[in-house]
Design a protein around this motif. Sequence first.
Motif, PDB file in Angstrom:
ATOM      1  N   GLN A   8       0.853  -1.213   0.119  1.00 54.00           N
ATOM      2  CA  GLN A   8      -0.286   0.034   0.057  1.00 54.00           C
ATOM      3  C   GLN A   8       0.520   1.255  -0.073  1.00 54.00           C
ATOM      4  O   GLN A   8       0.468   2.205  -0.418  1.00 54.00           O
ATOM      5  CB  GLN A   8      -1.331   0.411   1.251  1.00 54.00           C
ATOM      6  CG  GLN A   8      -0.418   0.071   2.586  1.00 54.00           C
ATOM      7  CD  GLN A   8      -0.806   0.361   3.716  1.00 54.00           C
ATOM      8  OE1 GLN A   8      -2.244   0.882   3.479  1.00 54.00           O
ATOM      9  NE2 GLN A   8      -1.026  -0.306   4.433  1.00 54.00           N
ATOM     10  N   LEU A  11       1.322   2.824  -3.163  1.00 48.11           N
ATOM     11  CA  LEU A  11       0.236   4.037  -4.481  1.00 48.11           C
ATOM     12  C   LEU A  11      -0.538   5.763  -4.070  1.00 48.11           C
ATOM     13  O   LEU A  11       0.818   6.023  -2.674  1.00 48.11           O
ATOM     14  CB  LEU A  11      -1.748   3.020  -3.141  1.00 48.11           C
ATOM     15  CG  LEU A  11      -0.627   1.363  -3.531  1.00 48.11           C
ATOM     16  CD1 LEU A  11      -2.530   0.925  -3.207  1.00 48.11           C
ATOM     17  CD2 LEU A  11      -1.785   1.434  -5.000  1.00 48.11           C
ATOM     18  N   SER A  15      -4.104   2.258   1.950  1.00 46.66           N
ATOM     19  CA  SER A  15      -4.544   2.278   2.359  1.00 46.66           C
ATOM     20  C   SER A  15      -5.316   2.577   3.995  1.00 46.66           C
ATOM     21  O   SER A  15      -6.341   3.218   4.354  1.00 46.66           O
ATOM     22  CB  SER A  15      -5.487   0.525   2.478  1.00 46.66           C
ATOM     23  OG  SER A  15      -6.677   0.221   2.856  1.00 46.66           O
ATOM     24  N   ILE A 111      -4.591   2.721  -7.664  1.00 39.73           N
ATOM     25  CA  ILE A 111      -4.958   0.973  -7.367  1.00 39.73           C
ATOM     26  C   ILE A 111      -4.784   0.333  -8.096  1.00 39.73           C
ATOM     27  O   ILE A 111      -3.845   1.075  -9.513  1.00 39.73           O
ATOM     28  CB  ILE A 111      -5.889   0.738  -7.056  1.00 39.73           C
ATOM     29  CG1 ILE A 111      -7.087   1.249  -8.247  1.00 39.73           C
ATOM     30  CG2 ILE A 111      -6.547   1.453  -5.642  1.00 39.73           C
ATOM     31  CD1 ILE A 111      -8.293   0.531  -8.215  1.00 39.73           C
ATOM     32  N   SER A 120     -11.733   4.063  -4.695  1.00 40.01           N
ATOM     33  CA  SER A 120     -10.364   4.796  -5.660  1.00 40.01           C
ATOM     34  C   SER A 120     -11.048   6.000  -6.552  1.00 40.01           C
ATOM     35  O   SER A 120      -9.999   6.587  -6.390  1.00 40.01           O
ATOM     36  CB  SER A 120      -9.930   3.384  -6.335  1.00 40.01           C
ATOM     37  OG  SER A 120     -11.613   4.088  -6.901  1.00 40.01           O
ATOM     38  N   LEU A 148      -8.796   0.621  -1.208  1.00 36.19           N
ATOM     39  CA  LEU A 148      -7.514   0.340  -2.030  1.00 36.19           C
ATOM     40  C   LEU A 148      -6.481  -0.625  -1.747  1.00 36.19           C
ATOM     41  O   LEU A 148      -5.686  -0.735  -2.784  1.00 36.19           O
ATOM     42  CB  LEU A 148      -6.869   2.279  -1.604  1.00 36.19           C
ATOM     43  CG  LEU A 148      -7.424   3.192  -1.788  1.00 36.19           C
ATOM     44  CD1 LEU A 148      -6.806   4.614  -1.593  1.00 36.19           C
ATOM     45  CD2 LEU A 148      -8.132   3.386  -2.670  1.00 36.19           C
TER      46      LEU A 148
END
Length: 178
Positions: A8, A11, A15, A111, A120, A148
């Motif tokens: 994560q 990204l 999240s 994502i 998202s 996500l």
Amino acid sequence: MDASSKFQDSLPISSDALLTQLDDWGIGYRLFHHVPLRTVADAKEVERDMMTPGETAFLTKNLYLRDRKKRNYLVTLDQDRDVDLKALGKALGVGGLSFGSADRLLENLGIRPGAVSPLSMVNGAKAGVTFILDPKAREADVLFFHPLVNDRTVAITLAELEVIFGHIGAEITWLPEL
């Protein structure tokens, strides 16, 4: 890299950061941790453990699509609904719908494949992605979405999703009858 929370931090918005933002906005949700879910069939294996007795839930399949004019769409449907891209395009008044690439998915929704979700739109609203929602969502007590990543699921109400969308500048376009 896969779509799990293990990655994560790669990204645009993690999240964890999204969940913190939901908390800061006062959004009520239930969070579930589970094995990574890559398909509707995978999801069906864990969903019954997330359901509260007597609760009606909107369980989803999420499609990241592009049209012939290179406009981007995130379409959230009931997980058991059959999808005919030609009929969907006709209902939306657009032509040449096809699935967006993994690179465009990361660029426009922030994502990876397997984690597509209305949440998202926290990235998609800024990228001009149009969000389309199945009207069946109006019939449910709660909606289930990945935050996500695909090894977590949140259960929220439609009213809470609308509050989130208000904060991020996204709009819900209701899917016309197919």
